[in-house]
Structure formats: structure tokens, C-alpha cells
Design a protein around this motif. Structure first.
Motif, PDB file in Angstrom:
ATOM      1  N   MET A  48     157.961 -35.414  13.631  1.00  0.00           N
ATOM      2  CA  MET A  48     157.461 -36.357  14.602  1.00  0.00           C
ATOM      3  C   MET A  48     156.961 -37.584  13.844  1.00  0.00           C
ATOM      4  O   MET A  48     156.207 -37.467  12.895  1.00  0.00           O
ATOM      5  CB  MET A  48     156.330 -35.691  15.394  1.00  0.00           C
ATOM      6  N   LYS A  49     157.400 -38.753  14.307  1.00  0.00           N
ATOM      7  CA  LYS A  49     157.023 -40.002  13.669  1.00  0.00           C
ATOM      8  C   LYS A  49     156.291 -40.900  14.668  1.00  0.00           C
ATOM      9  O   LYS A  49     156.530 -40.812  15.884  1.00  0.00           O
ATOM     10  CB  LYS A  49     158.264 -40.732  13.161  1.00  0.00           C
ATOM     11  N   VAL A  50     155.423 -41.762  14.140  1.00  0.00           N
ATOM     12  CA  VAL A  50     154.727 -42.732  14.983  1.00  0.00           C
ATOM     13  C   VAL A  50     155.771 -43.546  15.748  1.00  0.00           C
ATOM     14  O   VAL A  50     156.753 -44.015  15.173  1.00  0.00           O
ATOM     15  CB  VAL A  50     153.838 -43.657  14.122  1.00  0.00           C
ATOM     16  N   GLY A  51     155.583 -43.658  17.052  1.00  0.00           N
ATOM     17  CA  GLY A  51     156.515 -44.389  17.906  1.00  0.00           C
ATOM     18  C   GLY A  51     157.477 -43.510  18.667  1.00  0.00           C
ATOM     19  O   GLY A  51     158.118 -43.967  19.616  1.00  0.00           O
ATOM     20  N   ASP A  52     157.603 -42.233  18.274  1.00  0.00           N
ATOM     21  CA  ASP A  52     158.473 -41.314  19.009  1.00  0.00           C
ATOM     22  C   ASP A  52     157.944 -41.109  20.424  1.00  0.00           C
ATOM     23  O   ASP A  52     156.729 -41.038  20.643  1.00  0.00           O
ATOM     24  CB  ASP A  52     158.536 -39.937  18.329  1.00  0.00           C
ATOM     25  N   VAL A  53     158.860 -40.999  21.379  1.00  0.00           N
ATOM     26  CA  VAL A  53     158.480 -40.657  22.750  1.00  0.00           C
ATOM     27  C   VAL A  53     158.401 -39.140  22.825  1.00  0.00           C
ATOM     28  O   VAL A  53     159.329 -38.437  22.413  1.00  0.00           O
ATOM     29  CB  VAL A  53     159.488 -41.214  23.777  1.00  0.00           C
ATOM     30  N   VAL A  54     157.279 -38.640  23.343  1.00  0.00           N
ATOM     31  CA  VAL A  54     157.051 -37.199  23.433  1.00  0.00           C
ATOM     32  C   VAL A  54     156.819 -36.790  24.883  1.00  0.00           C
ATOM     33  O   VAL A  54     156.535 -37.626  25.745  1.00  0.00           O
ATOM     34  CB  VAL A  54     155.851 -36.758  22.560  1.00  0.00           C
ATOM     35  N   ARG A  55     156.938 -35.504  25.107  1.00  0.00           N
ATOM     36  CA  ARG A  55     156.717 -34.927  26.436  1.00  0.00           C
ATOM     37  C   ARG A  55     155.721 -33.795  26.318  1.00  0.00           C
ATOM     38  O   ARG A  55     155.786 -32.990  25.383  1.00  0.00           O
ATOM     39  CB  ARG A  55     158.041 -34.381  26.979  1.00  0.00           C
ATOM     40  N   ASN A  56     154.797 -33.726  27.269  1.00  0.00           N
ATOM     41  CA  ASN A  56     153.863 -32.611  27.353  1.00  0.00           C
ATOM     42  C   ASN A  56     154.614 -31.438  27.967  1.00  0.00           C
ATOM     43  O   ASN A  56     155.049 -31.496  29.120  1.00  0.00           O
ATOM     44  CB  ASN A  56     152.660 -33.007  28.218  1.00  0.00           C
ATOM     45  N   LYS A  57     154.785 -30.363  27.210  1.00  0.00           N
ATOM     46  CA  LYS A  57     155.551 -29.196  27.665  1.00  0.00           C
ATOM     47  C   LYS A  57     154.918 -28.524  28.885  1.00  0.00           C
ATOM     48  O   LYS A  57     155.618 -27.854  29.643  1.00  0.00           O
ATOM     49  CB  LYS A  57     155.668 -28.158  26.552  1.00  0.00           C
ATOM     50  N   ASN A  58     153.604 -28.677  29.071  1.00  0.00           N
ATOM     51  CA  ASN A  58     152.920 -28.000  30.173  1.00  0.00           C
ATOM     52  C   ASN A  58     152.884 -28.806  31.463  1.00  0.00           C
ATOM     53  O   ASN A  58     152.499 -28.277  32.498  1.00  0.00           O
ATOM     54  CB  ASN A  58     151.484 -27.657  29.769  1.00  0.00           C
ATOM     55  N   ALA A  59     153.257 -30.074  31.410  1.00  0.00           N
ATOM     56  CA  ALA A  59     153.215 -30.921  32.601  1.00  0.00           C
ATOM     57  C   ALA A  59     154.547 -30.852  33.337  1.00  0.00           C
ATOM     58  O   ALA A  59     155.600 -30.614  32.736  1.00  0.00           O
ATOM     59  CB  ALA A  59     152.903 -32.356  32.214  1.00  0.00           C
ATOM     60  N   HIS A  60     154.508 -31.091  34.640  1.00  0.00           N
ATOM     61  CA  HIS A  60     155.740 -31.111  35.425  1.00  0.00           C
ATOM     62  C   HIS A  60     156.591 -32.288  34.962  1.00  0.00           C
ATOM     63  O   HIS A  60     156.104 -33.410  34.848  1.00  0.00           O
ATOM     64  CB  HIS A  60     155.416 -31.240  36.912  1.00  0.00           C
ATOM     65  N   PRO A  61     157.882 -32.073  34.671  1.00  0.00           N
ATOM     66  CA  PRO A  61     158.725 -33.125  34.103  1.00  0.00           C
ATOM     67  C   PRO A  61     158.883 -34.363  34.974  1.00  0.00           C
ATOM     68  O   PRO A  61     159.223 -35.421  34.479  1.00  0.00           O
ATOM     69  CB  PRO A  61     160.073 -32.448  33.886  1.00  0.00           C
ATOM     70  N   SER A  62     158.644 -34.263  36.274  1.00  0.00           N
ATOM     71  CA  SER A  62     158.818 -35.426  37.141  1.00  0.00           C
ATOM     72  C   SER A  62     157.638 -36.399  37.060  1.00  0.00           C
ATOM     73  O   SER A  62     157.739 -37.521  37.540  1.00  0.00           O
ATOM     74  CB  SER A  62     159.015 -34.984  38.592  1.00  0.00           C
ATOM     75  N   PHE A  63     156.529 -35.998  36.460  1.00  0.00           N
ATOM     76  CA  PHE A  63     155.379 -36.886  36.338  1.00  0.00           C
ATOM     77  C   PHE A  63     155.569 -37.819  35.156  1.00  0.00           C
ATOM     78  O   PHE A  63     155.795 -37.366  34.042  1.00  0.00           O
ATOM     79  CB  PHE A  63     154.079 -36.097  36.142  1.00  0.00           C
ATOM     80  N   ASN A  64     155.453 -39.139  35.386  1.00  0.00           N
ATOM     81  CA  ASN A  64     155.555 -40.093  34.288  1.00  0.00           C
ATOM     82  C   ASN A  64     154.468 -39.859  33.258  1.00  0.00           C
ATOM     83  O   ASN A  64     154.661 -40.114  32.080  1.00  0.00           O
ATOM     84  CB  ASN A  64     155.472 -41.534  34.802  1.00  0.00           C
ATOM     85  N   SER A  65     153.308 -39.373  33.697  1.00  0.00           N
ATOM     86  CA  SER A  65     152.195 -39.164  32.768  1.00  0.00           C
ATOM     87  C   SER A  65     152.440 -37.986  31.833  1.00  0.00           C
ATOM     88  O   SER A  65     151.641 -37.736  30.949  1.00  0.00           O
ATOM     89  CB  SER A  65     150.895 -38.965  33.535  1.00  0.00           C
ATOM     90  N   SER A  66     153.547 -37.260  32.020  1.00  0.00           N
ATOM     91  CA  SER A  66     153.873 -36.157  31.108  1.00  0.00           C
ATOM     92  C   SER A  66     154.576 -36.667  29.862  1.00  0.00           C
ATOM     93  O   SER A  66     154.842 -35.914  28.949  1.00  0.00           O
ATOM     94  CB  SER A  66     154.736 -35.112  31.809  1.00  0.00           C
ATOM     95  N   ARG A  67     154.859 -37.978  29.814  1.00  0.00           N
ATOM     96  CA  ARG A  67     155.537 -38.579  28.674  1.00  0.00           C
ATOM     97  C   ARG A  67     154.649 -39.646  28.051  1.00  0.00           C
ATOM     98  O   ARG A  67     153.849 -40.273  28.727  1.00  0.00           O
ATOM     99  CB  ARG A  67     156.852 -39.218  29.125  1.00  0.00           C
ATOM    100  N   GLY A  68     154.814 -39.833  26.735  1.00  0.00           N
ATOM    101  CA  GLY A  68     154.013 -40.839  26.060  1.00  0.00           C
ATOM    102  C   GLY A  68     154.561 -41.155  24.688  1.00  0.00           C
ATOM    103  O   GLY A  68     155.625 -40.663  24.302  1.00  0.00           O
ATOM    104  N   VAL A  69     153.813 -41.968  23.947  1.00  0.00           N
ATOM    105  CA  VAL A  69     154.220 -42.397  22.608  1.00  0.00           C
ATOM    106  C   VAL A  69     153.274 -41.775  21.590  1.00  0.00           C
ATOM    107  O   VAL A  69     152.049 -41.893  21.711  1.00  0.00           O
ATOM    108  CB  VAL A  69     154.199 -43.937  22.496  1.00  0.00           C
ATOM    109  N   PHE A  70     153.852 -41.118  20.595  1.00  0.00           N
ATOM    110  CA  PHE A  70     153.072 -40.487  19.527  1.00  0.00           C
ATOM    111  C   PHE A  70     152.457 -41.580  18.654  1.00  0.00           C
ATOM    112  O   PHE A  70     153.166 -42.447  18.141  1.00  0.00           O
ATOM    113  CB  PHE A  70     153.971 -39.567  18.697  1.00  0.00           C
TER     114      PHE A  70
END
Length: 65
Positions: free
Chosen positions: A1-23
Motif C-alpha cells: 500500500m502506497k500513499v495516494g492509493d484508493v482503498v476500500r473499507n472491507k466492513n462497509a457496504h460497497p455502495s456507500f461512497n464513504s467506504s472508499r478513501g485515499v491512503f
């Protein structure tokens, strides 16, 4: 994992935008204190929140080249 990678929270529902972010990088809490230090990932979630999360709870979905 590198700074700037887009990540996903495995525990959040995939349809929520807030389940994704930038490392943003790693952060250690409790250094120099009596407790055991704890290192986790810092993520800027889409939606404006920045928070720590255990690295085993996120996965890279888009790498920065």
C-alpha cells in the motif's frame, strides 16, 4: 500500500461512497507511553472524514503508479 492509493473499507457496504478513501500513510499511537504502541493506516474517506483504521480492514482498489 502506497500513499495516494484508493482503498476500500472491507466492513462497509460497497455502495456507500464513504467506504472508499485515499491512503495517507501509517501513524503510531501510544509511543513513549506505558501502553503498547499501536500502528494503523490513516485514510481520507470520500465524504471528508480522515480517520485511522486497522490495515487488515482495508484493501487497495486502485494503485497510484
Amino acid at each position: 500500500m502506497k500513499v495516494g492509493d484508493v482503498v476500500r473499507n472491507k466492513n462497509a457496504h460497497p455502495s456507500f461512497n464513504s467506504s472508499r478513501g485515499v491512503f495517507l500513510g501509517m501513524r503510531t499511537f501510544g509511543e513513549g507511553e506505558l501502553e503498547n504502541p499501536y500502528t494503523c493506516a490513516m485514510v481520507a474517506w470520500f465524504g471528508g472524514r480522515v480517520s485511522p483504521i486497522q490495515t487488515n480492514l482495508i484493501e487497495v482498489i486502485d494503485n497510484v503508479e
